[in-house]
Design a protein around this motif. Structure first.
Motif, PDB file in Angstrom:
ATOM      1  N   ILE A  23       0.829  -1.207   0.000  1.00 20.80           N
ATOM      2  CA  ILE A  23       0.000   0.000   0.000  1.00 20.80           C
ATOM      3  C   ILE A  23       0.866   1.259   0.000  1.00 20.80           C
ATOM      4  O   ILE A  23       0.624   2.202  -0.762  1.00 20.80           O
ATOM      5  CB  ILE A  23      -0.967  -0.002   1.199  1.00 20.80           C
ATOM      6  CG1 ILE A  23      -2.036  -1.073   1.001  1.00 20.80           C
ATOM      7  CG2 ILE A  23      -1.617   1.358   1.395  1.00 20.80           C
ATOM      8  CD1 ILE A  23      -2.894  -1.322   2.224  1.00 20.80           C
ATOM      9  N   SER A  24       1.904   1.284   0.816  1.00 20.10           N
ATOM     10  CA  SER A  24       2.748   2.476   0.879  1.00 20.10           C
ATOM     11  C   SER A  24       3.550   2.659  -0.405  1.00 20.10           C
ATOM     12  O   SER A  24       3.791   3.794  -0.829  1.00 20.10           O
ATOM     13  CB  SER A  24       3.677   2.421   2.088  1.00 20.10           C
ATOM     14  OG  SER A  24       4.592   1.366   1.957  1.00 20.10           O
ATOM     15  N   TYR A  25       3.954   1.569  -1.043  1.00 22.50           N
ATOM     16  CA  TYR A  25       4.676   1.692  -2.308  1.00 22.50           C
ATOM     17  C   TYR A  25       3.757   2.246  -3.388  1.00 22.50           C
ATOM     18  O   TYR A  25       4.150   3.127  -4.161  1.00 22.50           O
ATOM     19  CB  TYR A  25       5.238   0.347  -2.745  1.00 22.50           C
ATOM     20  CG  TYR A  25       5.979   0.435  -4.055  1.00 22.50           C
ATOM     21  CD1 TYR A  25       7.256   0.970  -4.115  1.00 22.50           C
ATOM     22  CD2 TYR A  25       5.392   0.005  -5.241  1.00 22.50           C
ATOM     23  CE1 TYR A  25       7.931   1.078  -5.314  1.00 22.50           C
ATOM     24  CE2 TYR A  25       6.057   0.104  -6.443  1.00 22.50           C
ATOM     25  CZ  TYR A  25       7.326   0.637  -6.480  1.00 22.50           C
ATOM     26  OH  TYR A  25       7.978   0.745  -7.658  1.00 22.50           O
ATOM     27  N   ARG A  26       2.549   1.755  -3.473  1.00 25.46           N
ATOM     28  CA  ARG A  26       1.610   2.250  -4.487  1.00 25.46           C
ATOM     29  C   ARG A  26       1.266   3.720  -4.248  1.00 25.46           C
ATOM     30  O   ARG A  26       1.029   4.464  -5.188  1.00 25.46           O
ATOM     31  CB  ARG A  26       0.344   1.415  -4.492  1.00 25.46           C
ATOM     32  CG  ARG A  26       0.560   0.066  -5.097  1.00 25.46           C
ATOM     33  CD  ARG A  26      -0.738  -0.668  -5.211  1.00 25.46           C
ATOM     34  NE  ARG A  26      -0.488  -1.993  -5.746  1.00 25.46           N
ATOM     35  CZ  ARG A  26      -1.310  -2.609  -6.559  1.00 25.46           C
ATOM     36  NH1 ARG A  26      -2.436  -2.046  -6.900  1.00 25.46           N
ATOM     37  NH2 ARG A  26      -1.018  -3.801  -7.012  1.00 25.46           N
ATOM     38  N   LYS A  27       1.233   4.119  -2.997  1.00 27.11           N
ATOM     39  CA  LYS A  27       0.931   5.504  -2.664  1.00 27.11           C
ATOM     40  C   LYS A  27       2.047   6.439  -3.132  1.00 27.11           C
ATOM     41  O   LYS A  27       1.786   7.567  -3.549  1.00 27.11           O
ATOM     42  CB  LYS A  27       0.766   5.589  -1.148  1.00 27.11           C
ATOM     43  CG  LYS A  27       0.114   6.812  -0.639  1.00 27.11           C
ATOM     44  CD  LYS A  27      -0.117   6.623   0.855  1.00 27.11           C
ATOM     45  CE  LYS A  27      -0.502   7.893   1.524  1.00 27.11           C
ATOM     46  NZ  LYS A  27      -0.614   7.743   2.963  1.00 27.11           N
ATOM     47  N   ASP A  28       3.290   5.975  -3.085  1.00 23.94           N
ATOM     48  CA  ASP A  28       4.443   6.810  -3.425  1.00 23.94           C
ATOM     49  C   ASP A  28       5.018   6.516  -4.806  1.00 23.94           C
ATOM     50  O   ASP A  28       6.130   6.940  -5.104  1.00 23.94           O
ATOM     51  CB  ASP A  28       5.544   6.612  -2.387  1.00 23.94           C
ATOM     52  CG  ASP A  28       5.157   7.123  -1.026  1.00 23.94           C
ATOM     53  OD1 ASP A  28       4.285   8.000  -0.960  1.00 23.94           O
ATOM     54  OD2 ASP A  28       5.727   6.643  -0.030  1.00 23.94           O
ATOM     55  N   ILE A  29       4.313   5.828  -5.675  1.00 23.56           N
ATOM     56  CA  ILE A  29       4.891   5.407  -6.940  1.00 23.56           C
ATOM     57  C   ILE A  29       5.245   6.588  -7.849  1.00 23.56           C
ATOM     58  O   ILE A  29       6.243   6.549  -8.570  1.00 23.56           O
ATOM     59  CB  ILE A  29       3.974   4.396  -7.658  1.00 23.56           C
ATOM     60  CG1 ILE A  29       4.741   3.656  -8.731  1.00 23.56           C
ATOM     61  CG2 ILE A  29       2.748   5.070  -8.228  1.00 23.56           C
ATOM     62  CD1 ILE A  29       4.074   2.379  -9.152  1.00 23.56           C
ATOM     63  N   LYS A  30       4.473   7.680  -7.789  1.00 23.82           N
ATOM     64  CA  LYS A  30       4.791   8.858  -8.596  1.00 23.82           C
ATOM     65  C   LYS A  30       6.098   9.494  -8.146  1.00 23.82           C
ATOM     66  O   LYS A  30       6.900   9.940  -8.968  1.00 23.82           O
ATOM     67  CB  LYS A  30       3.655   9.870  -8.526  1.00 23.82           C
ATOM     68  CG  LYS A  30       2.419   9.440  -9.256  1.00 23.82           C
ATOM     69  CD  LYS A  30       1.336  10.485  -9.170  1.00 23.82           C
ATOM     70  CE  LYS A  30       0.067   9.985  -9.835  1.00 23.82           C
ATOM     71  NZ  LYS A  30      -1.014  10.965  -9.727  1.00 23.82           N
ATOM     72  N   LEU A  31       6.310   9.529  -6.829  1.00 25.13           N
ATOM     73  CA  LEU A  31       7.567  10.080  -6.315  1.00 25.13           C
ATOM     74  C   LEU A  31       8.751   9.198  -6.681  1.00 25.13           C
ATOM     75  O   LEU A  31       9.838   9.698  -6.986  1.00 25.13           O
ATOM     76  CB  LEU A  31       7.489  10.240  -4.798  1.00 25.13           C
ATOM     77  CG  LEU A  31       6.551  11.325  -4.290  1.00 25.13           C
ATOM     78  CD1 LEU A  31       6.492  11.301  -2.782  1.00 25.13           C
ATOM     79  CD2 LEU A  31       6.990  12.677  -4.778  1.00 25.13           C
TER      80      LEU A  31
END
Length: 61
Positions: A23-31
């Motif tokens: 979940i945290s990786y998908r949340k920060d994928i743009k960064l």
């Protein structure tokens, strides 16, 4: 050996940990795409360097 409660806790902890990481990786994928653009090249060059060191080691033996 481990008790049944410890095994259940370990399994539940591992599953929840993996879910939180995803979940945290998908949340920060743009960064990640923006700030770590060339990191794959660096990784490949590093692995190539390590492989060349092993090759030199076995060739000089």
């Amino acid at each position: 050996m481990f008790s049944k409660g410890q095994v259940v806790f370990a399994i539940l902890f591992a599953i929840s940990f993996v879910i939180i990481i995803i979940i945290s990786y998908r949340k920060d994928i743009k960064l990640h795409k923006r700030f770590y653009k060339g990191s794959l090249k660096v990784l490949l060059y590093f692995l190539l360097f390590i492989a060349s060191l092993f090759a030199i080691k076995y060739l000089l033996k």
